[in-house]
Enzyme design. Structure first.
Site, PDB file in Angstrom:
ATOM      1  CB  CYS A  54     -24.430 -41.923   8.485  1.00  0.00           C
ATOM      2  SG  CYS A  54     -25.031 -40.359   8.571  1.00  0.00           S
ATOM      3  CB  CYS A  59     -24.185 -40.390  13.262  1.00  0.00           C
ATOM      4  SG  CYS A  59     -24.908 -41.585  12.150  1.00  0.00           S
ATOM      5  CB  CYS A  63     -33.981 -45.288  -4.054  1.00  0.00           C
ATOM      6  SG  CYS A  63     -34.042 -43.497  -3.833  1.00  0.00           S
ATOM      7  CB  CYS A 123     -28.309 -41.984   8.629  1.00  0.00           C
ATOM      8  SG  CYS A 123     -27.736 -42.961  10.148  1.00  0.00           S
ATOM      9  CB  CYS A 128     -28.268 -39.189  12.903  1.00  0.00           C
ATOM     10  SG  CYS A 128     -27.670 -39.397  11.140  1.00  0.00           S
ATOM     11  CB  CYS A 143     -26.606 -38.033  -2.985  1.00  0.00           C
ATOM     12  SG  CYS A 143     -26.310 -38.804  -4.450  1.00  0.00           S
ATOM     13  CB  CYS A 150     -22.070 -36.667  -4.999  1.00  0.00           C
ATOM     14  SG  CYS A 150     -23.539 -35.913  -4.127  1.00  0.00           S
ATOM     15  CG  HIS A 164     -28.813 -34.649  -4.669  1.00  0.00           C
ATOM     16  ND1 HIS A 164     -28.030 -34.325  -3.491  1.00  0.00           N
ATOM     17  CD2 HIS A 164     -28.095 -35.431  -5.350  1.00  0.00           C
ATOM     18  CE1 HIS A 164     -26.824 -34.580  -3.688  1.00  0.00           C
ATOM     19  NE2 HIS A 164     -26.843 -35.069  -4.950  1.00  0.00           N
ATOM     20  CB  CYS A 198     -25.781 -35.545  -8.308  1.00  0.00           C
ATOM     21  SG  CYS A 198     -24.675 -36.719  -7.606  1.00  0.00           S
TER      22      CYS A 198
END
Length: 213
Positions: free
Chosen positions: A2, A5, A15, A20, A23, A28, A31, A38, A45
């Site tokens: 992540c 965090c 997908c 996360c 948190c 994405c 990127c 997005h 992107c």
């Protein structure tokens, strides 16, 4: 991990919209940027930012800049290839969901085919998007390339939205609402796919783009 965090994250679906568990930050996978950006109409992107590699061109070498460009397109090519494989795995899960809907809501097999249709569209769109990055890699940047990338971006954004609906159907409301959303999005994604293919075929016939090879 992540980006907020630093918790370890594993991608186990097609997908690219990641959340996360620690948190709840949404980002994405491609990127690693915030997913909120997005979700806007302008989906960026898919584009390689020439300006962002200018420093590499000026201070290091053209070779470094070309490597950055290659990595940009290969990463997105490979991501769609992996997502297409996960979409095929998703089909097995989808079939179980269809059977569950039949039992719980006494629906016929035909009435739950919308999930299977959505996965089929996802698979073919992932395959198409994969090869659009090969074509874009060899294009010389100009206004015609921007138009191509706009069509690519529209299909990519819609594909991600449909993927999210199919992978997490229960988080999108009641069954009738879910069904309507998935059918509508599947229809829209298919129309964007047809638009991209038609315009690309026409563009190749018209020699609309200049290529580096």
């Amino acid at each position: 991990e992540c980006t907020k965090c630093k918790s370890t994250i594993e991608k186990n679906g097609g997908c690219n919209h990641m959340t996360c568990r620690e948190c709840r930050y949404e980002f994405c996978w491609v990127c690693m940027g915030s997913w909120a950006e997005h979700g806007q109409h302008y989906y960026n992107c898919n584009r390689f930012n020439e300006e962002s590699s200018k420093e590499a061109r000026d201070s290091i070498s053209e070779t470094r800049a070309q490597l950055e460009r290659y990595i940009h397109y290969f990463t997105r090519y490979n991501n769609h290839e992996q997502s297409a494989k996960l979409a095929r795995k998703l089909l097995a899960t989808t079939e179980k969901n269809m059977e569950q809907l039949q039992r719980e809501l006494t629906l016929s097999w035909i009435e739950v085919q919308f999930l299977n249709d959505a996965v089929d569209v996802l698979s073919i769109c992932r395959s198409t998007l994969k090869w659009t990055y090969v074509l874009a890699f060899y294009m010389k940047p100009d206004n015609q390339m921007i138009i191509f990338e706009n069509n690519q971006s529209d299909l990519e954004s819609a594909t991600e939205q449909l993927n999210d609906l199919v992978e997490n159907p229960t988080s999108h409301g009641a069954i009738e609402d879910i069904k309507r959303k998935i059918i509508d999005k599947t229809t829209y994604v298919k129309s964007r796919w047809e638009t991209l293919l038609t315009d690309t075929a026409l563009g190749l016939q018209e020699n609309r783009w200049q290529f580096t090879i």
